[in-house]
Design an enzyme around this catalytic site. Structure first.
Site, PDB file in Angstrom:
ATOM      1  N   TYR A 138       0.848  -1.197   0.000  1.00 64.26           N
ATOM      2  CA  TYR A 138       0.000   0.000   0.000  1.00 64.26           C
ATOM      3  C   TYR A 138       0.880   1.242   0.000  1.00 64.26           C
ATOM      4  O   TYR A 138       0.609   2.219  -0.697  1.00 64.26           O
ATOM      5  CB  TYR A 138      -0.919  -0.012   1.225  1.00 64.26           C
ATOM      6  CG  TYR A 138      -1.950  -1.122   1.180  1.00 64.26           C
ATOM      7  CD1 TYR A 138      -3.072  -1.018   0.361  1.00 64.26           C
ATOM      8  CD2 TYR A 138      -1.805  -2.270   1.950  1.00 64.26           C
ATOM      9  CE1 TYR A 138      -4.015  -2.032   0.308  1.00 64.26           C
ATOM     10  CE2 TYR A 138      -2.741  -3.287   1.902  1.00 64.26           C
ATOM     11  CZ  TYR A 138      -3.841  -3.179   1.083  1.00 64.26           C
ATOM     12  OH  TYR A 138      -4.766  -4.183   1.026  1.00 64.26           O
ATOM     13  N   ASN A 161     -12.414  -0.574  -5.041  1.00 60.81           N
ATOM     14  CA  ASN A 161     -12.224  -0.738  -6.485  1.00 60.81           C
ATOM     15  C   ASN A 161     -13.496  -1.338  -7.096  1.00 60.81           C
ATOM     16  O   ASN A 161     -13.893  -2.445  -6.737  1.00 60.81           O
ATOM     17  CB  ASN A 161     -11.018  -1.673  -6.705  1.00 60.81           C
ATOM     18  CG  ASN A 161     -10.850  -2.085  -8.161  1.00 60.81           C
ATOM     19  OD1 ASN A 161     -11.443  -1.485  -9.052  1.00 60.81           O
ATOM     20  ND2 ASN A 161     -10.033  -3.117  -8.387  1.00 60.81           N
ATOM     21  N   CYS A 169      -6.464  -5.068  -7.820  1.00 61.32           N
ATOM     22  CA  CYS A 169      -6.195  -4.564  -6.478  1.00 61.32           C
ATOM     23  C   CYS A 169      -5.749  -5.693  -5.543  1.00 61.32           C
ATOM     24  O   CYS A 169      -5.207  -5.443  -4.474  1.00 61.32           O
ATOM     25  CB  CYS A 169      -7.412  -3.851  -5.907  1.00 61.32           C
ATOM     26  SG  CYS A 169      -8.893  -4.859  -5.874  1.00 61.32           S
ATOM     27  N   HIS A 170      -5.962  -6.954  -5.983  1.00 59.59           N
ATOM     28  CA  HIS A 170      -5.532  -8.083  -5.147  1.00 59.59           C
ATOM     29  C   HIS A 170      -3.999  -8.171  -5.089  1.00 59.59           C
ATOM     30  O   HIS A 170      -3.454  -8.894  -4.278  1.00 59.59           O
ATOM     31  CB  HIS A 170      -6.121  -9.399  -5.664  1.00 59.59           C
ATOM     32  CG  HIS A 170      -5.772  -9.727  -7.094  1.00 59.59           C
ATOM     33  ND1 HIS A 170      -6.483  -9.226  -8.161  1.00 59.59           N
ATOM     34  CD2 HIS A 170      -4.780 -10.478  -7.633  1.00 59.59           C
ATOM     35  CE1 HIS A 170      -5.965  -9.670  -9.292  1.00 59.59           C
ATOM     36  NE2 HIS A 170      -4.922 -10.430  -9.002  1.00 59.59           N
ATOM     37  N   GLU A 196      -1.935 -16.892  -9.625  1.00 60.76           N
ATOM     38  CA  GLU A 196      -0.940 -16.211 -10.453  1.00 60.76           C
ATOM     39  C   GLU A 196       0.467 -16.768 -10.200  1.00 60.76           C
ATOM     40  O   GLU A 196       1.245 -16.966 -11.147  1.00 60.76           O
ATOM     41  CB  GLU A 196      -1.010 -14.700 -10.214  1.00 60.76           C
ATOM     42  CG  GLU A 196      -2.365 -14.125 -10.657  1.00 60.76           C
ATOM     43  CD  GLU A 196      -2.473 -12.606 -10.534  1.00 60.76           C
ATOM     44  OE1 GLU A 196      -1.484 -11.968 -10.129  1.00 60.76           O
ATOM     45  OE2 GLU A 196      -3.551 -12.075 -10.853  1.00 60.76           O
TER      46      GLU A 196
END
Lengths: 205, 184
Positions: A138, A161, A169-170, A196
């Site tokens: 952040y 979001n 945003c993850h 991912e």
């Protein structure tokens, strides 16, 4: 005396209404009176509601948000002319399927970010630059935005979001190593990060 | 405000019934789409306390009547409602009934469509049309009696002249529940 039923139509044959509905939605879309096309896409993190305006993807909602509540919200925020079964959501549905199968690393759909305002919108616009399978904190994102002190505001921007998953945003996590909050719940956030990482590691295809 | 998709889902069947009571299948499906298109355009300005069933059924009814007039105006002399449709074209409604409903006077047709086809109570129909409860009740009963007479005449043309069964028919069920059943 035998009761005779006047042969008024009772109910349509199975599937006929669905068929008529589709034809009607196509006509509404072509006629420019369909303001928001919506669809439900199933995914490993639960059903996702996607909403597309004539400008682009305006909202992705998790099951935990309550899809009906989100639709009612969209009706008041944007327009109640909301319909399902439009082809407008097909490209995104296809790309989401590919993403969850580990075959897609970024989304190619136009975005309509009208639900994100001011600083939050600035952050949302920065998010696509955070690459697939990577994370930023952040604080780092706040610094990138030119407001290094606005760590909390960055957190709020991510939490609100309007188009999660598609705008990643993850991939924004705590600097201490915790993964931080997520609109779809921390389990969903972890699942996306794992997906991912696994895809990059060659675990999935 | 309720998303319009829910409106289609909740009322699609009712609009389908109205269209198919007044039009042949292909035209009815057209009218169904026209009804929802017109409703979709007007929907954002619909007052929050509007009677959605009354609003939508009025649009459907009007679209169906318009459609019927248009067909009549452009119909070739041979094109008749009694023509059989293509074999694979399902016929949800007896064409003779569709024809008979169209031949009713406006007051009886209004009452029959809103009460028996849409399913609104006599009271709701009265409020919608600005008529008395009793008038709606009478028009609906007269309309049904009329339809039965016409249908009997078309479906059993060779029937010997039995006295019309309308006279001894008991009053329409006293409940306000819409129904398309009548005793013979």
């Amino acid at each position: 005396m035998r009761p005779t039923r006047l042969p008024f139509p009772d109910r349509p044959p199975t599937d006929q209404l669905a068929h008529l509905h589709r034809l009607f939605v196509a006509r509404a879309d072509a006629g420019g009176v369909l303001d928001i096309a919506v669809a439900t896409v199933d995914s490993p993190i639960g059903d996702l509601l996607v909403a597309v305006t004539d400008l682009g993807l305006v909202r992705v909602a998790f099951g935990t948000e309550g899809h009906d509540a989100v639709l009612t919200e969209l009706a008041s925020q944007i327009s109640p002319r909301i319909l399902r079964r439009s082809g407008r959501t097909d490209p995104l549905a296809r790309q989401l399927d590919e993403y969850f199968a580990g075959r897609r690393r970024h989304f190619e759909v136009p975005l309509d970010l009208r639900l994100a305002h001011g600083f939050r919108r600035r952050i949302v616009e920065l998010l696509p630059a955070v690459g697939y399978g990577t994370t930023v904190s952040y604080g780092e994102l706040a610094a990138t935005a030119g407001s290094p002190a606005a760590v909390r505001a960055v957190g709020t921007a991510c939490a609100t979001n309007p188009v999660p998953v598609v705008v990643p945003c993850h991939r924004v996590v705590r600097s201490g190593g915790g993964i931080g909050q997520y609109r779809g719940g921390t389990a969903a956030k972890q699942a996306l990060l794992d997906l991912e990482a696994a895809t990059l590691g060659g675990v999935i295809r | 405000m309720t998303p319009f998709d829910d409106i289609v889902r909740q009322h699609g069947e009712m609009v389908w019934r109205v269209c198919h009571s007044l039009l042949r299948p292909a035209d009815a499906d057209d009218a169904w789409a026209e009804t929802f298109l017109a409703a979709l355009v007007a929907y954002p300005s619909l007052p929050a306390d509007a009677h959605v069933t009354g609003w939508l059924s009025t649009i459907a009814y009007r679209k169906a009547i318009d459609h019927h007039r248009r067909i009549r105006r452009h119909a070739a002399p041979t094109a008749d409602l009694a023509d059989r449709p293509a074999a694979d074209d399902p016929e949800p409604v007896d064409p003779a009934l569709v024809e008979a409903v169209n031949q009713l006077g406006v007051k009886q047709r209004d009452a029959v469509v809103y009460h028996h086809v849409v399913g609104m109570s006599h009271r709701e129909v009265a409020d919608l049309l600005g008529l008395s409860h009793a008038a709606v009740r009478r028009n609906a009963a007269d309309g049904i009696a009329n339809l039965r007479r016409r249908l009997t005449a078309t479906t059993r043309p060779a029937a010997p002249e039995t006295p019309t069964p309308e006279a001894p028919t008991p009053e329409t069920p006293s409940s306000d529940t819409p129904t398309s059943e009548m005793s013979t």
